[in-house]
Design a protein around this motif. Structure first.
Motif, mmCIF file in Angstrom:
data_model
loop_
_atom_site.group_PDB
_atom_site.id
_atom_site.type_symbol
_atom_site.label_atom_id
_atom_site.label_comp_id
_atom_site.label_asym_id
_atom_site.label_seq_id
_atom_site.Cartn_x
_atom_site.Cartn_y
_atom_site.Cartn_z
ATOM 1 N N ARG A 217 -3.070 1.933 -4.060
ATOM 2 C CA ARG A 217 -3.194 3.391 -3.447
ATOM 3 C C ARG A 217 -4.307 3.145 -2.262
ATOM 4 O O ARG A 217 -5.152 2.722 -2.468
ATOM 5 N N SER A 218 -3.788 3.780 -1.052
ATOM 6 C CA SER A 218 -4.916 4.101 -0.147
ATOM 7 C C SER A 218 -5.844 5.121 -0.683
ATOM 8 O O SER A 218 -5.588 5.732 -1.491
ATOM 9 N N HIS B 82 -8.294 8.340 -0.331
ATOM 10 C CA HIS B 82 -8.202 9.611 0.636
ATOM 11 C C HIS B 82 -9.295 10.552 -0.096
ATOM 12 O O HIS B 82 -8.873 11.373 -0.869
ATOM 13 N N CYS C 86 -6.023 -1.603 1.553
ATOM 14 C CA CYS C 86 -5.056 -0.576 2.028
ATOM 15 C C CYS C 86 -5.973 0.431 3.208
ATOM 16 O O CYS C 86 -7.008 0.578 2.872
ATOM 17 N N LEU D 171 8.040 3.646 -4.761
ATOM 18 C CA LEU D 171 6.531 4.406 -4.683
ATOM 19 C C LEU D 171 5.609 3.854 -6.059
ATOM 20 O O LEU D 171 4.454 4.374 -5.887
ATOM 21 N N SER E 249 -7.547 3.470 4.530
ATOM 22 C CA SER E 249 -8.215 4.505 3.659
ATOM 23 C C SER E 249 -8.932 5.617 4.566
ATOM 24 O O SER E 249 -9.428 4.988 5.786
ATOM 25 N N CYS F 33 0.762 -1.302 -0.111
ATOM 26 C CA CYS F 33 -0.046 -0.021 0.204
ATOM 27 C C CYS F 33 0.928 1.256 0.109
ATOM 28 O O CYS F 33 1.655 1.250 1.045
ATOM 29 N N ASP F 34 0.830 1.912 -0.889
ATOM 30 C CA ASP F 34 1.461 3.242 -1.306
ATOM 31 C C ASP F 34 2.955 3.161 -1.466
ATOM 32 O O ASP F 34 3.333 4.063 -2.028
ATOM 33 N N SER F 35 3.556 2.134 -0.710
ATOM 34 C CA SER F 35 5.277 2.325 -0.799
ATOM 35 C C SER F 35 5.728 0.885 -0.582
ATOM 36 O O SER F 35 4.773 0.381 0.510
#
Length: 621
Positions: A247-248, A250, A284, A218, A286, A205-207
């Motif tokens: 990706r989380s 947001h 992920c 990334l 969120s 997740c994300d990285s």
């Protein structure tokens, strides 16, 4: 004893890899992870691949190309053998590897056709020597004996001694490096010494920080790391990671509702910023953010800045009260004003008519901590002095109170705080009256798209009496139009005249039809009718004077109000009286003593005992 080594080469054509032995196959292994234009894996799908070998650059002449139709696995990975596909241009065997540099271009159609939309091109940074040797029938031999290294040409029997000049076991000053070279050769002489490749698929997740090399990634992709002589036989070990970065979420959502909103299973009835945490479809962590504005029923759509950090909405009409029932309501229309008929001239607890002119702070609730707050009921109409120096008329908070305004501990005297307005949401604490500083900012300071205000008259309306009956079916109501911050003229509506002129505006500057007003109101405009003002049970100057209370006190006699009016010769002034004793840039009257050289703020119009209009507002930020 002399040991002999036949060269082999581990050749990497990104994104594919192949191991070439001394016996050269006429093919190269290609492995690649396929993603679409949005970076998503193309998994478990039949795809089409076009591989082209270009000379000189990634746009150079195609010397060979072929197609394949592999199937990707669950990680989007496919494997083909370059050289064994369906030839499109040239033949694989005819490639002259010595005429490089070469670039490999890989094109893919994720739908299995020939519409190649995904393209990647890589330089071939190492010549495939085994294929080159297979063409030339040349094979070089590297050997060592004791402390001497030997290199023999491909088709010759001549040995070259390494280091140069040390033939026959001789040595030069650099031959101390032989031990190091011998150590390297020990792992190469065994023909089974083949570099191992370890494949791993990884999602994050994300990285993702790869423990192999400590690097943080990334974006999704295929990454490699080589351990020199890292496997059990002392050969290179290659780590290859096929990484998917998810990706989380947001998400930020803005909602403007009336009453309440149910969001993620929870009902919200108060304006504010709310968050909700969860794991999305990629597992992920969120967060959803809700910026919620809850409008109470009865509010208008226009947003007005009343300070650098605060915005409000106005109520749908002036405040009205029925003494006999204790019922509070907003006028049905913004232009409705009872003026001097029935309600405002028949003040008293048994009055069944509605009235809309109130003494300052007459919310109907007495501040029990303030014994000098004599007159707090909406129908109170006493206009005489009490004789007490802290509250000369008995209306609103006394000046010996900590909270002298209709705020803080004294907000119980603000009409909108303790009362549930029947057509304003029926909840307490939803409304309030503006402070003098807010009125001042509203008229004079805020940044606007078109203008702040203008004088106007709305034509051909019905004048409703306090008992609800029609007094005049074709009436013209004078007043002031306030435009919201981001006002845009509706289609078909002409531009308003004489905007922001607080000194020389005329009601007749802007005669507006009912249809025209309906369009302006829908675009957020507010109308403050000139309803006059009341002393005792007598109403003065209806449809000429407009007086609207603020929540701010001046002293034991007076409180601030907005005042627009008609003076000879029919010139209109705006007198907010919303700053200090010195009114500054506001239009004000000179007193009756010109020799004094001072200006007055017309206190007589702000006596707390006078009945004036109340227009409530609701905070939106």
């Amino acid at each position: 004893m002399k040991k002999t080594l036949f060269f082999f080469l581990l050749l990497t054509f990104l994104p594919f890899a192949s191991v070439l032995r001394a016996q050269a196959p006429q093919a190269v292994t290609l492995q690649s992870v396929l993603r679409d234009a949005a970076g998503r894996l193309v998994a478990n799908r039949n795809v089409s691949v076009l591989i082209s070998l270009r000379r000189g650059s990634n746009t150079g002449t195609v010397v060979y190309s072929e197609t394949h139709t592999p199937t990707t696995n669950q990680n989007g990975l496919y494997t083909v053998f370059f050289g064994r596909g369906t030839a499109v241009t040239g033949t694989f065997a005819s490639i002259d590897w010595a005429q490089g540099p070469y670039y490999a271009t890989v094109e893919a159609d994720p739908n299995g056709g020939s519409n190649y939309t995904l393209t990647v091109s890589h330089p071939i940074v190492s010549v495939p020597y085994a294929l080159y040797a297979d063409q030339t029938k040349e094979m070089q031999v590297l050997a060592y004996s004791n402390d001497t290294l030997y290199l023999r040409g491909g088709n010759t029997t001549t040995w070259v001694y390494l280091p140069a000049g040390g033939g026959g076991g001789g040595c030069v000053p650099t031959c101390g490096k032989v031990d190091t070279i011998r150590h390297q050769l020990d792992s190469l002489i065994n023909l089974s010494c083949i570099a191992t490749v370890h494949y791993v698929t990884q999602s994050a997740c994300d990285s993702f920080t790869w423990p192999v090399n400590g690097q943080k990634y990334l974006v999704s992709g295929t990454y490699t790391y080589t351990h020199a002589r890292g496997n059990a036989k002392g050969c290179d070990s290659i780590e290859m990671m096929m990484l998917t970065i998810n990706r989380s979420s947001h998400n930020v959502e803005k909602q403007n509702v009336t009453g309440f909103l149910t969001w993620h299973g929870t009902t919200r009835s108060t304006s504010g910023t709310y968050t909700y945490s969860y794991n999305n479809s990629y597992s992920c962590p969120s967060v959803d953010t809700l910026k919620l504005i809850v409008n109470t029923a009865g509010s208008l759509p226009g947003e007005f800045s009343v300070s650098a950090t605060k915005k409000i909405r106005f109520s749908k009409g002036n405040l009205q009260h029925q003494a006999s029932s204790g019922k509070w309501r907003f006028a049905e229309h913004q232009y409705d004003a009872i003026k001097d008929l029935y309600g405002n001239t028949n003040m008293g607890q048994t009055n069944t008519y509605y009235h809309d002119l109130f003494g300052w702070g007459t919310s109907g609730y007495q501040n029990l901590a303030d014994p000098l707050n004599y007159y707090y009921r909406a129908w109170d109409n006493n206009s005489g002095e009490t004789g007490n120096g802290f509250n000369r008329y008995g209306y609103g908070p006394s000046t010996n109170m900590i909270d002298k305004n209709l705020t803080g501990a004294s907000d119980i005297n603000d009409w909108g705080v303790p009362n549930a307005i029947s057509n304003g949401g029926l909840q307490t604490g939803k409304w309030r009256v503006l402070t003098s500083a807010e009125w001042n900012y509203l008229f004079m300071t805020r940044s606007v798209n078109v203008g702040r205000f203008c004088f106007a008259q709305i034509m051909h309306i019905q004048w409703l009496r306090g008992d609800g009956a029609v007094n005049n079916a074709d009436y013209t109501q004078n007043g002031i139009i306030l435009l919201p911050d981001n006002f845009v003229y509706p289609a078909g509506v002409s531009a308003l005249n004489n905007l922001n002129n607080w000194d020389y505006g005329w009601y007749t500057d802007n005669p507006i039809s009912l249809d025209g007003w309906a369009a302006l109101e829908a675009a957020g405009a507010v109308f403050l009718p000139a309803a006059g003002f009341r002393i005792g049970t007598t109403v003065y100057s209806p449809n000429s004077y407009g007086r609207y209370w603020s929540s701010t006190f001046i002293d034991a006699y007076y409180s601030y109000s907005v005042f627009f009016h008609n003076t000879s010769p029919t010139r209109y002034h705006l007198m907010p009286q919303a700053s200090t004793y010195n009114e500054g840039s506001w239009s004000i009257w000179p007193d009756n003593n010109p020799s004094s050289g001072r200006w007055t703020h017309s206190y007589w119009n702000s006596r707390r005992c006078y009945g004036m209009s109340v227009r409530l507002v609701q905070d939106i930020q």
